[in-house]
Scaffold this motif. Sequence first.
Motif, PDB file in Angstrom:
ATOM      1  N   ALA A 133       0.829  -1.211   0.000  1.00 12.19           N
ATOM      2  CA  ALA A 133       0.000   0.000   0.000  1.00 12.19           C
ATOM      3  C   ALA A 133       0.857   1.251   0.000  1.00 12.19           C
ATOM      4  O   ALA A 133       0.533   2.246  -0.662  1.00 12.19           O
ATOM      5  CB  ALA A 133      -0.912  -0.008   1.222  1.00 12.19           C
ATOM      6  N   GLU A 134       1.963   1.218   0.703  1.00 10.49           N
ATOM      7  CA  GLU A 134       2.854   2.389   0.748  1.00 10.49           C
ATOM      8  C   GLU A 134       3.449   2.680  -0.633  1.00 10.49           C
ATOM      9  O   GLU A 134       3.691   3.839  -0.990  1.00 10.49           O
ATOM     10  CB  GLU A 134       3.964   2.132   1.771  1.00 10.49           C
ATOM     11  N   LYS A 135       3.638   1.631  -1.425  1.00 11.42           N
ATOM     12  CA  LYS A 135       4.197   1.793  -2.777  1.00 11.42           C
ATOM     13  C   LYS A 135       3.139   2.199  -3.790  1.00 11.42           C
ATOM     14  O   LYS A 135       3.441   2.328  -4.981  1.00 11.42           O
ATOM     15  CB  LYS A 135       4.862   0.487  -3.210  1.00 11.42           C
ATOM     16  N   GLY A 136       1.882   2.351  -3.337  1.00 11.02           N
ATOM     17  CA  GLY A 136       0.830   2.814  -4.234  1.00 11.02           C
ATOM     18  C   GLY A 136      -0.116   1.742  -4.713  1.00 11.02           C
ATOM     19  O   GLY A 136      -1.019   2.015  -5.506  1.00 11.02           O
ATOM     20  N   GLY A 137       0.051   0.526  -4.261  1.00 13.10           N
ATOM     21  CA  GLY A 137      -0.820  -0.560  -4.684  1.00 13.10           C
ATOM     22  C   GLY A 137      -2.177  -0.501  -4.014  1.00 13.10           C
ATOM     23  O   GLY A 137      -2.340   0.065  -2.931  1.00 13.10           O
ATOM     24  N   ALA A 138      -3.164  -1.078  -4.713  1.00 12.02           N
ATOM     25  CA  ALA A 138      -4.526  -1.151  -4.157  1.00 12.02           C
ATOM     26  C   ALA A 138      -4.685  -2.498  -3.458  1.00 12.02           C
ATOM     27  O   ALA A 138      -4.542  -3.553  -4.094  1.00 12.02           O
ATOM     28  CB  ALA A 138      -5.558  -0.994  -5.256  1.00 12.02           C
ATOM     29  N   LEU A 139      -4.998  -2.456  -2.176  1.00 13.20           N
ATOM     30  CA  LEU A 139      -5.131  -3.689  -1.402  1.00 13.20           C
ATOM     31  C   LEU A 139      -6.480  -4.345  -1.643  1.00 13.20           C
ATOM     32  O   LEU A 139      -7.472  -3.684  -1.964  1.00 13.20           O
ATOM     33  CB  LEU A 139      -4.977  -3.384   0.095  1.00 13.20           C
ATOM     34  N   SER A 140      -6.522  -5.657  -1.455  1.00 16.12           N
ATOM     35  CA  SER A 140      -7.787  -6.409  -1.584  1.00 16.12           C
ATOM     36  C   SER A 140      -8.684  -6.101  -0.398  1.00 16.12           C
ATOM     37  O   SER A 140      -8.207  -5.686   0.674  1.00 16.12           O
ATOM     38  CB  SER A 140      -7.494  -7.907  -1.637  1.00 16.12           C
ATOM     39  N   PRO A 141      -9.981  -6.314  -0.566  1.00 12.42           N
ATOM     40  CA  PRO A 141     -10.885  -6.122   0.571  1.00 12.42           C
ATOM     41  C   PRO A 141     -10.478  -6.948   1.795  1.00 12.42           C
ATOM     42  O   PRO A 141     -10.586  -6.486   2.924  1.00 12.42           O
ATOM     43  CB  PRO A 141     -12.236  -6.573   0.019  1.00 12.42           C
ATOM     44  N   LEU A 142      -9.982  -8.179   1.566  1.00  6.98           N
ATOM     45  CA  LEU A 142      -9.585  -9.043   2.675  1.00  6.98           C
ATOM     46  C   LEU A 142      -8.457  -8.410   3.484  1.00  6.98           C
ATOM     47  O   LEU A 142      -8.499  -8.366   4.717  1.00  6.98           O
ATOM     48  CB  LEU A 142      -9.152 -10.412   2.137  1.00  6.98           C
ATOM     49  N   ASN A 143      -7.430  -7.909   2.802  1.00  6.70           N
ATOM     50  CA  ASN A 143      -6.306  -7.289   3.508  1.00  6.70           C
ATOM     51  C   ASN A 143      -6.734  -6.029   4.252  1.00  6.70           C
ATOM     52  O   ASN A 143      -6.279  -5.764   5.362  1.00  6.70           O
ATOM     53  CB  ASN A 143      -5.179  -6.957   2.528  1.00  6.70           C
ATOM     54  N   LEU A 144      -7.607  -5.250   3.641  1.00  5.04           N
ATOM     55  CA  LEU A 144      -8.093  -4.036   4.304  1.00  5.04           C
ATOM     56  C   LEU A 144      -8.904  -4.383   5.558  1.00  5.04           C
ATOM     57  O   LEU A 144      -8.780  -3.721   6.589  1.00  5.04           O
ATOM     58  CB  LEU A 144      -8.937  -3.208   3.336  1.00  5.04           C
ATOM     59  N   LEU A 145      -9.715  -5.434   5.466  1.00  2.00           N
ATOM     60  CA  LEU A 145     -10.485  -5.861   6.638  1.00  2.00           C
ATOM     61  C   LEU A 145      -9.565  -6.329   7.763  1.00  2.00           C
ATOM     62  O   LEU A 145      -9.817  -6.057   8.942  1.00  2.00           O
ATOM     63  CB  LEU A 145     -11.452  -6.991   6.256  1.00  2.00           C
ATOM     64  N   ARG A 146      -8.491  -7.024   7.405  1.00  2.00           N
ATOM     65  CA  ARG A 146      -7.550  -7.483   8.425  1.00  2.00           C
ATOM     66  C   ARG A 146      -6.842  -6.307   9.099  1.00  2.00           C
ATOM     67  O   ARG A 146      -6.608  -6.322  10.319  1.00  2.00           O
ATOM     68  CB  ARG A 146      -6.524  -8.424   7.796  1.00  2.00           C
ATOM     69  N   ARG A 161      -8.134   4.395  -2.635  1.00  2.00           N
ATOM     70  CA  ARG A 161      -8.186   5.479  -1.642  1.00  2.00           C
ATOM     71  C   ARG A 161      -7.933   4.939  -0.229  1.00  2.00           C
ATOM     72  O   ARG A 161      -7.148   5.506   0.527  1.00  2.00           O
ATOM     73  CB  ARG A 161      -9.560   6.153  -1.697  1.00  2.00           C
ATOM     74  N   LEU A 162      -8.578   3.831   0.113  1.00  2.00           N
ATOM     75  CA  LEU A 162      -8.389   3.234   1.438  1.00  2.00           C
ATOM     76  C   LEU A 162      -6.955   2.737   1.611  1.00  2.00           C
ATOM     77  O   LEU A 162      -6.360   2.893   2.686  1.00  2.00           O
ATOM     78  CB  LEU A 162      -9.370   2.084   1.642  1.00  2.00           C
ATOM     79  N   SER A 163      -6.404   2.154   0.558  1.00  2.00           N
ATOM     80  CA  SER A 163      -5.023   1.670   0.615  1.00  2.00           C
ATOM     81  C   SER A 163      -4.059   2.827   0.813  1.00  2.00           C
ATOM     82  O   SER A 163      -3.037   2.704   1.512  1.00  2.00           O
ATOM     83  CB  SER A 163      -4.669   0.902  -0.662  1.00  2.00           C
ATOM     84  N   GLY A 164      -4.376   3.976   0.191  1.00  2.00           N
ATOM     85  CA  GLY A 164      -3.535   5.164   0.359  1.00  2.00           C
ATOM     86  C   GLY A 164      -3.509   5.616   1.816  1.00  2.00           C
ATOM     87  O   GLY A 164      -2.459   6.017   2.341  1.00  2.00           O
ATOM     88  N   LEU A 178     -18.790  -2.249 -15.790  1.00  2.00           N
ATOM     89  CA  LEU A 178     -17.419  -1.743 -15.928  1.00  2.00           C
ATOM     90  C   LEU A 178     -17.194  -0.513 -15.057  1.00  2.00           C
ATOM     91  O   LEU A 178     -16.153  -0.368 -14.411  1.00  2.00           O
ATOM     92  CB  LEU A 178     -17.126  -1.425 -17.399  1.00  2.00           C
ATOM     93  N   LYS A 179     -18.204   0.377 -15.036  1.00  2.00           N
ATOM     94  CA  LYS A 179     -18.113   1.573 -14.190  1.00  2.00           C
ATOM     95  C   LYS A 179     -18.048   1.182 -12.714  1.00  2.00           C
ATOM     96  O   LYS A 179     -17.317   1.798 -11.925  1.00  2.00           O
ATOM     97  CB  LYS A 179     -19.321   2.481 -14.434  1.00  2.00           C
ATOM     98  N   GLU A 180     -18.832   0.165 -12.350  1.00  2.00           N
ATOM     99  CA  GLU A 180     -18.835  -0.309 -10.960  1.00  2.00           C
ATOM    100  C   GLU A 180     -17.451  -0.810 -10.575  1.00  2.00           C
ATOM    101  O   GLU A 180     -16.920  -0.488  -9.497  1.00  2.00           O
ATOM    102  CB  GLU A 180     -19.866  -1.421 -10.790  1.00  2.00           C
ATOM    103  N   THR A 181     -16.820  -1.602 -11.461  1.00  2.00           N
ATOM    104  CA  THR A 181     -15.478  -2.133 -11.188  1.00  2.00           C
ATOM    105  C   THR A 181     -14.467  -1.004 -11.030  1.00  2.00           C
ATOM    106  O   THR A 181     -13.618  -1.023 -10.120  1.00  2.00           O
ATOM    107  CB  THR A 181     -15.048  -3.074 -12.319  1.00  2.00           C
ATOM    108  N   GLU A 182     -14.574  -0.028 -11.908  1.00  2.00           N
ATOM    109  CA  GLU A 182     -13.650   1.110 -11.829  1.00  2.00           C
ATOM    110  C   GLU A 182     -13.823   1.877 -10.518  1.00  2.00           C
ATOM    111  O   GLU A 182     -12.843   2.279  -9.876  1.00  2.00           O
ATOM    112  CB  GLU A 182     -13.881   2.061 -13.021  1.00  2.00           C
ATOM    113  N   GLU A 183     -15.081   2.061 -10.089  1.00  2.00           N
ATOM    114  CA  GLU A 183     -15.342   2.797  -8.847  1.00  2.00           C
ATOM    115  C   GLU A 183     -14.848   2.003  -7.627  1.00  2.00           C
ATOM    116  O   GLU A 183     -14.293   2.579  -6.686  1.00  2.00           O
ATOM    117  CB  GLU A 183     -16.837   3.096  -8.706  1.00  2.00           C
ATOM    118  N   ILE A 184     -15.037   0.688  -7.675  1.00  2.00           N
ATOM    119  CA  ILE A 184     -14.545  -0.145  -6.567  1.00  2.00           C
ATOM    120  C   ILE A 184     -13.025  -0.059  -6.480  1.00  2.00           C
ATOM    121  O   ILE A 184     -12.456   0.076  -5.387  1.00  2.00           O
ATOM    122  CB  ILE A 184     -15.007  -1.600  -6.746  1.00  2.00           C
TER     123      ILE A 184
END
Length: 790
Positions: A78-91, A253-256, A241-247
């Motif tokens: 996440a610090e390097k700019g990657g988007a984390l999975s929902p599972l990792n964010l929940l943990r 944003r959360l990973s940031g 497709l729009k839904e996927t992009e928004e997710i």
Amino acid sequence: MNERSIRVLEFDKVKNTLIDFAQSEIGKEKCESIKPINDIDEISFLQEQTSEANRLISKRGNPPLFGLYDVIDAIIFAEKGGALSPLNLLRIADGLRVVRELKKYISSEEIQEDSVHISGLIQNLYSFREIEEEIDRAIISDTEISDNASRELRSIRMQLRKKNDDIKAKLNSIVNSKNTSAALQDAIVTIREGRYVVPIRSEYKNRFPGVVHDQSSSGATVFIEPLAVVNLNNEIKMLELKETEEINRILKRLSGMVGQNRAEIASNQKILAELDFIFARGRLSVHMNAVKPELNLEGIIDLKNAKHPLLNVKNIVPISIRLGDGFTTLVITGPNTGGKTVTLKTVGLLTLMAQSGLHIPAQEGSVLAVFDDVFSDIGDEQSIEQSLSTFSSHMTNIVKILKQYSSNSLILLDELGAGTDPTEGAALAMSILDILLKNNIRTIATTHYSQLKIYALSTEGVMNASVEFNVDTLSPTYRLLIGIPGKSNAFEISKRLGLDESLIDYAKDLISSDNKEFEDVLSGIEKDRKLIEQKREEIETHKDEIEKLKIKLNKEIENNISRRDRIIEEAKKEAYEILNGAKEEASEILREMNTMRTSVDKSKISKAHKLTDDLRKSMENYDTTDYDFLNITSEEEVGELKLGDEVEIITLGQSGHVVELPDSKGNLTVEIGILKVNSNIDQIKRVKSVEKSESKTGIKNIIKQKSGQNIGSEIDIRGRNIEEAILELDKYIDNAYIVGLKEIRIIHGKGTGVLREGIKKYLRKHKNISKQRLGEFSEGGDGVTVATLK
């Protein structure tokens, strides 16, 4: 620390139990790394942490350490700019929630003062309530994002639901149409390649307008997307497709937010793993009913009622063992009953546990030394592969020990010298013990050789010990007896098992006289020990009975003191009530005398008034909730009293004449004016004779005196409470009555009306008041009561 000893003493089994008590994977990893250390300061620190955890669990229950995961890789990503999975964010959110709950766990000052080390770790944790709440609001599960994650996502999903409803309605109309019923394989709507389709019979596929997406394995059915819903399906695809992009944007944003706080969250994980490790030690301590041992660097061991932690604690007999204070070598002798080996293992394992920061299953006050290393040669380690006998295997290990030990080592040797010729084996055992003794090494050795019993008795620095054996039941009691060598018991056991007595006598004749005498000495020692033990138990029983009687006696004394204090307190209350009653009675008598003043001696009325005023003033000095004034005693010696002597009752501050002399308890009666008061000789003093001019004033002189005091026709009692007001008003009415006023004004103010109502009730019952009314407007209205005197 010697790895072989750690294995032989089964420290890993204790470690596995510890791992089970950890609540998270990161905590279990910390438990896995536990090992004995030899820095006494570090060990003491770890022991105190374990003690704090034990106390916290006992007071507050288990800490909230569930839901901890290793998230280091995720937060680095996440610090390097990657988007984390929902599972990792929940943990990560779970870890932040644990931090918040832990801070509540130690919120009180009392808990923090009682757990300085643990509280310090928890206070160093970082709370990120905003990140935690943002993740919880946005993510429902490891596969589902909430509609509340953003306005855009909510809008997209609302459009998707509407489009899906539209397409289902369109397809249902097609499926239910009579024109297409013949072409349909089944009247259903399904999905292929993410698009809504209907199953059509293969023979009708060219007559049914639409796009073919799939067919069944038999080829009998094709799945066609009707032309009428192609555009609707396309629109759904675009919205998806729009839904996927928004997710992805939300996850980014959360990973940031996580990446910006990588250092703090990484620090949290390290501390949380340490806390789980500490509390696992605390739970193990509670589970084993264990205690923190006292540590030293002097090689002193003093275990009290210690238990082997891997044995069934309900059935195990605790052992008490000493070493290092007065002797450095302990030789445990006796038959092979299993108790000797358990003793060795208990001492070794508890030493390893203590030096790992774990509490030990023993009695409070148990002492253990901190050793640089623990060496052990325990059990039959015959090696078939190496073609080594039992003796050879033991000697190979002992040779390694003798090469590796240091000046601060603990050495445990089981059945030293066994497996070879007894004479040679005993000689070899004594030589090994001599080497260790000369180097001041703490050593515990077990053997069944009689020569080693004599060696222990005759060698300074060496002490005998034995595991008690019950000949009657033919079983060991597992109690360790320090200072007493073990007896063979072979003849007694054989006799109990039915061996002919003549054979036993013959066997006794075959052994040397020295051995026979030695065994007789041991028998005598054993008899004396049992007698001493019996006497000691009797003394303990008597001691317990005396202690119980002492407690009972102290309880009775306390009850008697309490009962005495209660009786005194009740007597004080009763005395005060009598004083209050006397005051009321005096006032009542005065009022009656006023009504009878035409027929009573006027000088007596005046005197009664004076006495009543004086009594009231005296009573005002006493707090109605404090009866200490009743304990006042005279500091002067009264001497012998005669009838008519003038004395002062100290508790009342009033003078009078003795009318009844003191009885055997010192109780006497004093006449104060028209009142007769009972008192005690300890609470009176003589009145010094002073020239007194008798007042011979009549009612007219009293009236003049009162007039000279400017007795007005009104009294202002504003600001008083009801008790103060009535006390002042009572005196004023008496004076007004004597002066001859016909009407008085009582200024009490309006306020809450409580004082006005209290005065109203008081006047209604007063014998010298004939009527009352509230003041006119010009007189002060409701703030004034006008009373007419009789």
